[in-house]
Motif scaffolding. Sequence first.
Motif, PDB file in Angstrom:
ATOM      1  N   GLY A 379       4.907  -2.306   6.774  1.00  0.00           N
ATOM      2  CA  GLY A 379       5.650  -2.664   5.574  1.00  0.00           C
ATOM      3  C   GLY A 379       4.816  -3.530   4.648  1.00  0.00           C
ATOM      4  O   GLY A 379       4.869  -3.377   3.422  1.00  0.00           O
ATOM      5  N   GLN A 380       4.049  -4.412   5.225  1.00  0.00           N
ATOM      6  CA  GLN A 380       3.231  -5.281   4.392  1.00  0.00           C
ATOM      7  C   GLN A 380       2.162  -4.476   3.638  1.00  0.00           C
ATOM      8  O   GLN A 380       1.903  -4.719   2.463  1.00  0.00           O
ATOM      9  CB  GLN A 380       2.569  -6.357   5.258  1.00  0.00           C
ATOM     10  CG  GLN A 380       2.137  -7.556   4.451  1.00  0.00           C
ATOM     11  CD  GLN A 380       1.779  -8.744   5.336  1.00  0.00           C
ATOM     12  OE1 GLN A 380       1.306  -8.573   6.449  1.00  0.00           O
ATOM     13  NE2 GLN A 380       2.007  -9.950   4.846  1.00  0.00           N
ATOM     14  N   VAL A 381       1.588  -3.518   4.307  1.00  0.00           N
ATOM     15  CA  VAL A 381       0.574  -2.698   3.639  1.00  0.00           C
ATOM     16  C   VAL A 381       1.199  -1.888   2.494  1.00  0.00           C
ATOM     17  O   VAL A 381       0.614  -1.777   1.413  1.00  0.00           O
ATOM     18  CB  VAL A 381      -0.142  -1.778   4.661  1.00  0.00           C
ATOM     19  CG1 VAL A 381      -0.975  -0.725   3.964  1.00  0.00           C
ATOM     20  CG2 VAL A 381      -1.017  -2.623   5.592  1.00  0.00           C
ATOM     21  N   VAL A 382       2.397  -1.364   2.729  1.00  0.00           N
ATOM     22  CA  VAL A 382       3.061  -0.614   1.653  1.00  0.00           C
ATOM     23  C   VAL A 382       3.296  -1.528   0.448  1.00  0.00           C
ATOM     24  O   VAL A 382       3.053  -1.158  -0.702  1.00  0.00           O
ATOM     25  CB  VAL A 382       4.409  -0.019   2.132  1.00  0.00           C
ATOM     26  CG1 VAL A 382       5.159   0.610   0.959  1.00  0.00           C
ATOM     27  CG2 VAL A 382       4.186   1.016   3.216  1.00  0.00           C
ATOM     28  N   ASN A 385      -0.025  -2.451  -1.316  1.00  0.00           N
ATOM     29  CA  ASN A 385      -0.533  -1.317  -2.090  1.00  0.00           C
ATOM     30  C   ASN A 385       0.307  -1.083  -3.347  1.00  0.00           C
ATOM     31  O   ASN A 385      -0.229  -0.750  -4.410  1.00  0.00           O
ATOM     32  CB  ASN A 385      -0.569  -0.060  -1.224  1.00  0.00           C
ATOM     33  CG  ASN A 385      -1.659  -0.123  -0.159  1.00  0.00           C
ATOM     34  OD1 ASN A 385      -2.537  -0.998  -0.216  1.00  0.00           O
ATOM     35  ND2 ASN A 385      -1.626   0.769   0.800  1.00  0.00           N
TER      36      ASN A 385
END
Lengths: 480, 413
Positions: A379-382, A385
Motif C-alpha cells: 500500500g505504501q508503494v502504491v 507512486n
Amino acid sequence: MTASAEFLPDDPLLHLLRRATYGPTPAAIAEIRRLGAKAWLERQLKPASIGDRVADGLVARFPLSGLTIDGIHAKVRAGVLPRYGWAPMYEVGGAALARAVWSERQLFEVMVDFWSNHLNVTCPSSDVWDSRPDYDRTVIRKHALGRFADMLKASARHPAMLSYLDNRYSTRAAPNENYGRELLELHTVGLGYTESDVKDAARLLTGLTVSWETGRYRYDAGRHATGAVRILGFRHANKSATGGEAAAMALLDHLALHPATAKRIATKLCVRFVADEPPARLVTRLTKVYLDNKSAIVPVLRALFTSAEFAASVGAKTRTPYEDLVATVRILDHGPEKSGTEAIKALYWTSEAAGQAPMAWAPPNGYPDVATAWASPSGQVVRWNAHLNIAAGWWPTTLRRPSPLTEYAGGTLPATYGALIDAVATRLLGRTVAPAHATALAAFYGKTLASPLRSGDAAAGWAFPYLLALLLNSPYFVLR
Amino acid sequence: MTDCGCRVSRRTLLGAGAAGAFAGLVGDQLATQLAFASPSYGGDVFVLLSLRGGFDGLSAVVPAGDPAYYAARPGIAVPRKQLIGGDSYFGLHPALAPLLPYWKGGSLAAVQAVGQPAPNRSHFAAMEELERAAPGTSLRTGWLDRLMGGLGAAGAFDAVSVGGAMPARVLAGPAPDLGLTGIDRFKLSGEGHGRPMADTMAALYAGAPEALARTTAMTTSALATAATLKAAGYTPANGAAYPDTELGRALRDVARLIKANVGLMTACVDSGDWDMHENLGTAAPGKRMYDHLADLAAALAAFARDLGPGGLGRVTLITISEFGRRVGQNGSGGLDHGYGNAMFVLGGGVKGGKVYGRWPGLAASRLVDGDLAVTTDYRAVIGEILRARCGLTNVAGVFPGVSASTLGLVRSR
C-alpha cells in the motif's frame, strides 16, 4: 522516535481542516483563516447553504450515478443498459471521488463516506446492480447530517441493504439471519447481543423484501413471521402479519436510540475524527449528546470538533490510502479536467490499487479506519507512486495543473536548495521540515542546503515534481 | 465487465489487511492458539491458487463412470475416449495433458465433491465466505492470515500474493504480507540512477513514530529485495516454459521467490474468468473451457518443472473456487452457479495419481438443488495438508470448529 504531533504545524485551524475535510486546499486555508474555526464549522454543518457548482458539474458527468431503481430498469427495458450491468455502480464510485476532491461541502462528503462504511453495501457488487445508486442518494446522502434513526430505517426498507444482507430471501418458514445479525452487530449495538436476539430480530424483519418485478422495496405480509419477540430490551407482541413492518420500524427506533448504539457511533466518530484509540471521556460525552438529541448527528459533530480532546489530538490520525490520494490532489490544487471523466477514473483505479476504492469494501463492516489496518508495504508503494504520478502529471494526464514553481515555491526562484525546500514544504505541509530531513531532500538532488539553485537546474525544472512527491511521501503528509 | 465482476481483481477490491479492526478481538486470540512443530518455520511453502468465478470441477475431473453426467450435458460433456489420466471412474480433461506426467508420477491429486459447508451461489458472498472461512463466527480476518499469525510471520516476503498491488482478501488481518503485481513491477516510480527515491524515504522516516517507521523499513527492505531479484534476472530451470499469461507470469514469480529463499511461507495467486454461463464449449482447442484449462495446466506444469523434484518437495499448491457449477447444462451451452467442486493438489509430498473424496453421485436424488453435493469440507482438506506439510497442530485455530480430513492425500513431512 519523535511524537507524531511534532511532524505537523502548530495551527488549530489547519488541524481542523485536516480532520473535518479531505485535506486542505489553498482556498480552504484562506477561507478558514477568514471565517475562524467556529463560523467555518457552522457553515460546513449546513451544506445546503454552500454553493457547489464545480462538484455538481462533475457529478453530472456521471449521469447513471443519479438513477433511481425505476430509472435503471427503464434503461434496461430500452436496451440502453444491460441487466446486471455494473456501469451505474462504477459511476457512483466516480461521483464520490469527484465530490471528495472538489466539493465545497467537505464535511458533508466526509460524513457520507463515514455512513457508507457504517451501513456498508459494497459498490460495485452484483446483487445491488439496480439499487446502489438509489441507496447512495436516498439513504446515505439524504440522512448524512440528519438523524441516525431515520437513516437506519431508510436502510432497512431499501432494496440494496435487503439484497446485500439477504433479507429479501428471508421468509417466515426459513428466516435468513444475516441482516438481523449485522443490524445488531454492525449497524447498532455491537457485540453483546445473544443468539436469541438475532433469531427474534430475523423473525421480526421477515416480510421486508424486494419485488422481483420492479426491484423496488415492498413489505410482504405473507412472508412475515408473527409471534412475540424480545430483542435487547425491546418487546413486541407482533400479532399480525400486516403489522410486521411497523413492528420492525419500532425495533429500529429502539436500536438506534439504544445507549450501546450511541456509544458505538460516538466511538466510531471519534476514531474517524480524533484518534485510533479515542479518549474515553470524549466518547462518554458524545454518547450523551447523541441520546439527548435523539440520534441527530450535527450536535454530536459540533461537540466533537469543539472539544478539548479534539484540539489535543494533533498527530493522532494517519491518512488512509483513499484520504491520502484525495488530499494529494487537493493540496496540489489540481483542477478537474475540462471535460470527460478520464482523470477521475484514473484516480478511482489508483484508489482501487491502494485497496480503498470508495465504497468497495466487500465485508459488511466497512473499511477499517485505523492506521494499523493500512500499514502495508504494498500500500505504501502504491501511495508513493501515486504522489509522483499525480505531481508530475504522468497519470492522470488530464487534470489541470498549476504552473509548478509559481504555485509551490512562491513565484521567484529561491536562492538555494534549502530555501526551495522550505518554500515548498510550507506550501504543502504548512511548515518547514526538520533540518535532517531537509538535508536528505537536498541530497536527493546531490546538493546541500546551501547550494545555490539556478534556473537551469533539474530541481527547478523537470525534476521539480520529485520534491513534491518526496514531501507527500513523508510522515509530515501521511499524518492527518 | 462480466456479470459477476470476477475479472475485477478481487484482491484489490477486497484488499488491505485490516489488522487494527480486529487486533485485540478474535484474531490475536486465535493466532496464539496455534502451535507449530518448530519455532522457526520448516514446513512447505503453501501456494493457494484461487480459480475465480466458479470453476467447473466436473469438466476437469470428469465422472465418466456416472451415466448421469453424460445425460445432463449433451452438448458439453467430455467424451470418455478423450479423457486422460484419472482412474477407473474419473478421467481428466484432455486440456490438462501437460499435467499428466505429474499425475502419473504421483505429485498431482484431485479431490472431488469438496466445497463450503452450505451452498452459497452468489459469487460475491461465496468468495467472501471462502476466504474468511469462519461461518457462524464474527471473525473478519482471512484464514491464511490466521495461519500466518500462527507461523509467526514477520517479514514482508513471508506471505505474498501475486497479481494485484494489495494482498489478497484471504490474507486480510494483522500478519504482515505483501501484494505484488509482479516482482519486476514492484518498484518506486521515478527511482533511478541519480534519483535515490527509496534511500531518501528511509532518511525522511528517520525519527518517525514507531508505527510509521516500521512500515517504511519493511517497504524499503522489500523494495531492495525486489531490486536484487530483478537485477539477478530469472531463467526458469529445467527448460520450463511458462505461458505468457497472467497466471503463467504469477506462478513464475512465485517459483522465483521460492528459489530465492526470501522467507516465503505462503503465496496466493488468482486465475479468473471461470464464470461460464454460456458457450463453455466442447473439449477442443479454441473452445472456452478447453483453452482455460490448457492455460492452467501449462502454467502449473511449468511451475512444477521449474521447481524440479527437489523444489517441489517443499511446496504444496492447491486450487480452490468459490463454488462448482450446475450439473446440467443450460440453454446457452453453459453452466449456471452450482455447489460441489473438485480441487487439485500439487506437490512433492502429495500421494498423487488419484481422485480423493467420497463421490455422492449425480443421480437426481443425490443432487442439492441440481448441484453436485459436497461430501468434504474444503477447510478439512486444507487442514489436513497444513497439518501434514506445514506443521499445523490445531486446525480449528485457523478454521473454527473444523477437524482435518483423514483422506491421506499427502505424506507427513
